[in-house]
Write a protein that holds these residues in place. Structure first.
Motif, mmCIF file in Angstrom:
data_model
loop_
_atom_site.group_PDB
_atom_site.id
_atom_site.type_symbol
_atom_site.label_atom_id
_atom_site.label_comp_id
_atom_site.label_asym_id
_atom_site.label_seq_id
_atom_site.Cartn_x
_atom_site.Cartn_y
_atom_site.Cartn_z
ATOM 1 N N VAL A 28 -118.105 9.378 3.019
ATOM 2 C CA VAL A 28 -119.057 10.364 2.496
ATOM 3 C C VAL A 28 -118.399 11.196 1.399
ATOM 4 C CG1 VAL A 28 -120.339 12.475 3.084
ATOM 5 C CG2 VAL A 28 -120.476 10.466 4.574
ATOM 6 N N SER A 29 -117.171 11.630 1.631
ATOM 7 C CA SER A 29 -116.458 12.449 0.658
ATOM 8 C C SER A 29 -116.293 11.724 -0.676
ATOM 9 C CB SER A 29 -115.094 12.852 1.217
ATOM 10 O OG SER A 29 -114.407 13.679 0.317
ATOM 11 N N LEU A 30 -115.851 10.487 -0.622
ATOM 12 C CA LEU A 30 -115.657 9.726 -1.859
ATOM 13 C C LEU A 30 -116.979 9.397 -2.543
ATOM 14 C CD1 LEU A 30 -112.723 7.401 -0.827
ATOM 15 C CD2 LEU A 30 -112.670 9.278 -2.466
ATOM 16 N N ALA A 31 -118.013 9.108 -1.751
ATOM 17 C CA ALA A 31 -119.319 8.814 -2.343
ATOM 18 C C ALA A 31 -119.874 10.045 -3.072
ATOM 19 C CB ALA A 31 -120.295 8.351 -1.264
ATOM 20 N N LEU A 32 -119.765 11.211 -2.441
ATOM 21 C CA LEU A 32 -120.253 12.423 -3.079
ATOM 22 C C LEU A 32 -119.421 12.792 -4.304
ATOM 23 C CD1 LEU A 32 -121.161 14.591 0.056
ATOM 24 C CD2 LEU A 32 -122.739 13.521 -1.570
ATOM 25 N N LEU A 33 -118.111 12.572 -4.230
ATOM 26 C CA LEU A 33 -117.270 12.808 -5.404
ATOM 27 C C LEU A 33 -117.700 11.893 -6.544
ATOM 28 C CD1 LEU A 33 -114.876 14.169 -6.819
ATOM 29 C CD2 LEU A 33 -113.401 12.408 -5.787
ATOM 30 N N GLY A 34 -117.980 10.651 -6.235
ATOM 31 C CA GLY A 34 -118.450 9.711 -7.253
ATOM 32 C C GLY A 34 -119.747 10.167 -7.902
ATOM 33 N N LEU A 35 -120.658 10.696 -7.099
ATOM 34 C CA LEU A 35 -121.922 11.210 -7.648
ATOM 35 C C LEU A 35 -121.675 12.446 -8.518
ATOM 36 C CD1 LEU A 35 -124.252 10.809 -4.535
ATOM 37 C CD2 LEU A 35 -124.309 9.465 -6.656
ATOM 38 N N ALA A 36 -120.767 13.304 -8.082
ATOM 39 C CA ALA A 36 -120.460 14.502 -8.861
ATOM 40 C C ALA A 36 -119.861 14.142 -10.212
ATOM 41 C CB ALA A 36 -119.502 15.404 -8.078
ATOM 42 N N LEU A 37 -119.094 13.063 -10.248
ATOM 43 C CA LEU A 37 -118.432 12.661 -11.494
ATOM 44 C C LEU A 37 -119.409 12.140 -12.543
ATOM 45 C CD1 LEU A 37 -115.180 11.032 -10.132
ATOM 46 C CD2 LEU A 37 -115.401 13.173 -11.415
ATOM 47 N N ARG A 38 -120.655 11.915 -12.165
ATOM 48 C CA ARG A 38 -121.659 11.529 -13.158
ATOM 49 C C ARG A 38 -121.857 12.628 -14.192
ATOM 50 N NH1 ARG A 38 -126.602 9.059 -9.533
ATOM 51 N NH2 ARG A 38 -125.669 7.025 -9.112
ATOM 52 N N THR A 39 -121.717 13.894 -13.754
ATOM 53 C CA THR A 39 -122.015 15.003 -14.654
ATOM 54 C C THR A 39 -120.855 15.969 -14.866
ATOM 55 O OG1 THR A 39 -122.931 16.294 -12.813
ATOM 56 C CG2 THR A 39 -124.482 14.966 -14.117
ATOM 57 N N LEU A 40 -119.831 15.904 -14.035
ATOM 58 C CA LEU A 40 -118.711 16.839 -14.150
ATOM 59 C C LEU A 40 -117.489 16.146 -14.742
ATOM 60 C CD1 LEU A 40 -118.983 18.614 -10.668
ATOM 61 C CD2 LEU A 40 -119.864 19.404 -12.863
ATOM 62 N N PRO A 41 -116.653 16.898 -15.452
ATOM 63 C CA PRO A 41 -115.415 16.312 -15.980
ATOM 64 C C PRO A 41 -114.485 15.888 -14.842
ATOM 65 C CG PRO A 41 -115.847 18.478 -16.959
ATOM 66 C CD PRO A 41 -116.835 18.283 -15.852
ATOM 67 N N LEU A 42 -113.808 14.786 -15.023
ATOM 68 C CA LEU A 42 -112.935 14.226 -13.984
ATOM 69 C C LEU A 42 -111.884 15.221 -13.518
ATOM 70 C CD1 LEU A 42 -111.755 11.911 -12.279
ATOM 71 C CD2 LEU A 42 -110.470 11.226 -14.300
ATOM 72 N N GLY A 43 -111.142 15.803 -14.448
ATOM 73 C CA GLY A 43 -110.061 16.708 -14.073
ATOM 74 C C GLY A 43 -110.554 17.907 -13.286
ATOM 75 N N THR A 44 -111.643 18.488 -13.728
ATOM 76 C CA THR A 44 -112.215 19.633 -13.033
ATOM 77 C C THR A 44 -112.710 19.239 -11.652
ATOM 78 O OG1 THR A 44 -112.881 20.659 -15.118
ATOM 79 C CG2 THR A 44 -114.028 21.400 -13.123
ATOM 80 N N ALA A 45 -113.473 18.163 -11.576
ATOM 81 C CA ALA A 45 -114.036 17.739 -10.287
ATOM 82 C C ALA A 45 -112.945 17.399 -9.287
ATOM 83 C CB ALA A 45 -114.963 16.537 -10.491
ATOM 84 N N TYR A 46 -111.924 16.670 -9.734
ATOM 85 C CA TYR A 46 -110.858 16.280 -8.810
ATOM 86 C C TYR A 46 -110.087 17.499 -8.316
ATOM 87 C CZ TYR A 46 -106.997 13.820 -6.689
ATOM 88 O OH TYR A 46 -106.069 13.367 -5.796
ATOM 89 N N ALA A 47 -109.780 18.426 -9.227
ATOM 90 C CA ALA A 47 -109.048 19.629 -8.832
ATOM 91 C C ALA A 47 -109.856 20.488 -7.866
ATOM 92 C CB ALA A 47 -108.675 20.435 -10.072
#
Length: 104
Positions: A41-60
């Motif tokens: 679930v965590s990785l799936a939601l992170l993947g969805l968030a990365l559609r619109t958020l910058p990678l560095g910001t989202a990962y941090a």
């Protein structure tokens, strides 16, 4: 919507990080299944968030939410130390998360 996905991803990360403690080295079936499900679930939601958020910001932010939540639950559930230095460091992580949100 990306920030909502990211919040859910971070909360799910807390779930699997704490869940690892309960799996007893993956020798307990129910905690292991719940922990793996939380990872997915965590990785799936992170993947969805990365559609619109910058990678560095989202990962941090994702790892920051997971870190802060895991430290807090470690203190509450497992009696880990809550020293002033540890809490100050958690505060710095929170400041970084807020800063990234405001900058993004």
């Amino acid at each position: 919507m990306g920030w909502i996905y990211l919040l859910g991803a971070g909360l799910s990360e807390i779930g699997w990080a704490v869940g690892l403690k309960y799996t007893d080295g993956f020798s307990r079936l129910v905690p292991t299944v719940l922990t793996v499900a939380s990872m997915v679930v965590s990785l799936a939601l992170l993947g969805l968030a990365l559609r619109t958020l910058p990678l560095g910001t989202a990962y941090a932010v994702w790892t920051g939410i997971g870190t802060v939540g895991t430290v807090v639950l470690g203190i509450i559930l497992f009696g880990e130390a809550a020293t002033a230095l540890r809490l100050a460091c958690v505060g710095l992580i929170l400041a970084g998360i807020v800063g990234l949100k405001l900058a993004g």
